[in-house]
Design a protein around this motif. Structure first.
Motif, PDB file in Angstrom:
ATOM      1  N   SER A   1     -32.364  -0.428 -60.035  1.00  0.00           N
ATOM      2  CA  SER A   1     -33.164  -0.339 -58.814  1.00  0.00           C
ATOM      3  C   SER A   1     -32.700  -1.351 -57.771  1.00  0.00           C
ATOM      4  N   ILE A   2     -32.058  -2.417 -58.230  1.00  0.00           N
ATOM      5  CA  ILE A   2     -31.567  -3.469 -57.343  1.00  0.00           C
ATOM      6  C   ILE A   2     -30.062  -3.606 -57.543  1.00  0.00           C
ATOM      7  N   VAL A   3     -29.284  -3.549 -56.480  1.00  0.00           N
ATOM      8  CA  VAL A   3     -27.853  -3.826 -56.551  1.00  0.00           C
ATOM      9  C   VAL A   3     -27.471  -4.683 -55.349  1.00  0.00           C
TER      10      VAL A   3
ATOM     11  N   SER B   1     -28.828  -8.061 -64.518  1.00  0.00           N
ATOM     12  CA  SER B   1     -27.472  -8.507 -64.827  1.00  0.00           C
ATOM     13  C   SER B   1     -26.960  -9.386 -63.694  1.00  0.00           C
ATOM     14  N   ILE B   2     -26.621 -10.652 -64.034  1.00  0.00           N
ATOM     15  CA  ILE B   2     -26.104 -11.589 -63.039  1.00  0.00           C
ATOM     16  C   ILE B   2     -24.802 -12.172 -63.589  1.00  0.00           C
TER      17      ILE B   2
ATOM     18  N   SER C   1     -22.959  -3.238 -66.233  1.00  0.00           N
ATOM     19  CA  SER C   1     -23.913  -2.177 -65.894  1.00  0.00           C
ATOM     20  C   SER C   1     -23.942  -1.038 -66.902  1.00  0.00           C
ATOM     21  N   SER C   2     -23.399  -1.250 -68.091  1.00  0.00           N
ATOM     22  CA  SER C   2     -23.303  -0.138 -69.049  1.00  0.00           C
ATOM     23  C   SER C   2     -24.482  -0.131 -70.022  1.00  0.00           C
TER      24      SER C   2
ATOM     25  N   TYR D   1     -32.196  -3.317 -64.946  1.00  0.00           N
ATOM     26  CA  TYR D   1     -33.136  -3.000 -63.866  1.00  0.00           C
ATOM     27  C   TYR D   1     -32.505  -3.365 -62.526  1.00  0.00           C
ATOM     28  N   GLY D   2     -31.684  -4.392 -62.548  1.00  0.00           N
ATOM     29  CA  GLY D   2     -31.014  -4.820 -61.327  1.00  0.00           C
ATOM     30  C   GLY D   2     -29.680  -5.476 -61.613  1.00  0.00           C
ATOM     31  N   ILE D   3     -28.827  -5.523 -60.608  1.00  0.00           N
ATOM     32  CA  ILE D   3     -27.524  -6.192 -60.695  1.00  0.00           C
ATOM     33  C   ILE D   3     -27.396  -7.086 -59.470  1.00  0.00           C
TER      34      ILE D   3
END
Length: 354
Positions: free
Chosen positions: A12-14, A116-117, A127-128, A148-150
């Motif tokens: 949802s967040i990139v 994911s940071i 992102s997998s 949920y976000g990257i």
């Protein structure tokens, strides 16, 4: 008849931009997050903890650090997961590929969303829906949860170790040979493939390889590399398998791990080298891959590693037995023999292998 539609999870967040690391707290406030666990290794904690403390305390989000040893066994990792505070709303995985893999697996076990940071661009695991973990000293892929976000700060990535950038380059091109193997397997076994995941997978690498300037430390290149790796991970989620991004080239890499047991090379380096070999066997974009590797300095880096040709020969022979339920071009002895001949004939492989 194949299903008309199927549901997939996408972030949802990139955010892939300069300075995004210092916006994490603001992003969480916007999503009404109040309680967070930050999964990190000791090295990254030493480097980044003050920046995290500063922004989280300013906005009064309750947080704690979970410092994870990247050599943690699967059993101990599972125990760690089930000991987490039940009131935790979100996990943040901050670090390299090992920390990202462990965060997403904990997220999967506890059904807690995660962001994911990454601090390096070494592979598409950012992102997998799969985690690469060690069981009995063997690398295996296990189910995991899509993020949920990257959030990726290109300032951090541009300053990551050179070998990690090279590793990301090597992992990114594997989609070319993986899609070929995926389509080959579909014809051989009549298993259906997700056509859109194929398009997404190939698009992820074509944009990167089409860049006019290949300065691997530039912001433009890093943004394109990271976007490619993110898209590659999403292609796997679309397919429901790793096949859009992992074919015979990954089997060779896993085989290298088994041949060497210890002192193996970075995953993406092994994958990139194997991708070029397989592309020659498939007669599939090998000139384009070679040009990309030449312009980015990938070949020069591989040459410095002094990889033994005998290791690659053994790995090629072993590759078809790594996942016996997979059908790839190396499932045919004729193409195994061709791959080994190519090691002796190709001018670039002769230069980088010893």
């Amino acid at each position: 008849m194949r299903s008309i539609t199927h549901k997939i999870s996408i972030p949802s967040i990139v955010k892939i931009e300069k300075g995004s690391f210092d916006l994490i707290g603001d992003i969480l406030i916007d999503d009404n997050i109040e309680r967070v666990i930050i999964i990190i290794d000791q090295n990254m904690h030493n480097i980044l903890s003050e920046r995290i403390d500063k922004q989280f305390k300013k906005i009064k989000i309750e947080f704690s650090f979970l410092i994870v040893d990247t050599n943690l066994s699967l059993r101990k990792l599972s125990k760690t997961a089930y000991n987490l505070d039940n009131k935790t709303q979100l996990l943040l995985g901050i670090g390299g590929g090992s920390i990202i893999d462990r965060t997403k697996y904990i997220s999967y076990l506890r059904k807690i969303p995660w962001i994911s940071i990454p601090t390096s661009p070494s592979n598409d695991g950012i992102s997998s829906p799969l985690s690469s973990l060690y069981i009995d000293n063997k690398r295996v892929s296990v189910p995991a949860k899509m993020p949920y976000g990257i959030i990726i700060d290109t300032n951090i990535i541009m300053n990551s170790p050179y070998h990690m950038i090279m590793s990301g380059i090597g992992d990114s091109v594997s989609n070319i040979t993986a899609v070929y193997d995926m389509e080959l397997e579909s014809k051989h076994t009549r298993n259906q493939k997700d056509d859109f995941s194929v398009i997404f997978s190939l698009q992820s690498i074509s944009s990167l390889m089409g860049l006019p300037i290949m300065n691997v430390r530039s912001e433009k290149f890093i943004e394109s590399l990271l976007t490619s790796l993110v898209m590659s991970g999403i292609a796997m989620e679309m397919s429901g398998t790793s096949k859009p991004s992992s074919g015979s080239e990954h089997l060779i890499s896993h085989a290298i791990d088994q041949v060497l047991e210890i002192n193996n090379y970075p995953h993406g380096i092994q994958v990139g080298l194997s991708t070029y070999i397989v592309s020659r066997v498939q007669e599939n974009c090998s000139k384009e891959i070679n040009m990309f590797f030449t312009k980015t300095g990938f070949w020069e880096y591989v040459e410095e590693l002094k990889i033994k040709k005998s290791v690659i020969v053994e790995a090629i022979k072993l590759a078809p037995f790594i996942k016996e339920n997979r059908y790839t071009i190396l499932s045919n002895q004729e193409y195994i023999d061709k791959a080994i001949r190519i090691l002796d004939e190709d001018e670039y492989l002769k230069r980088v292998l010893f």
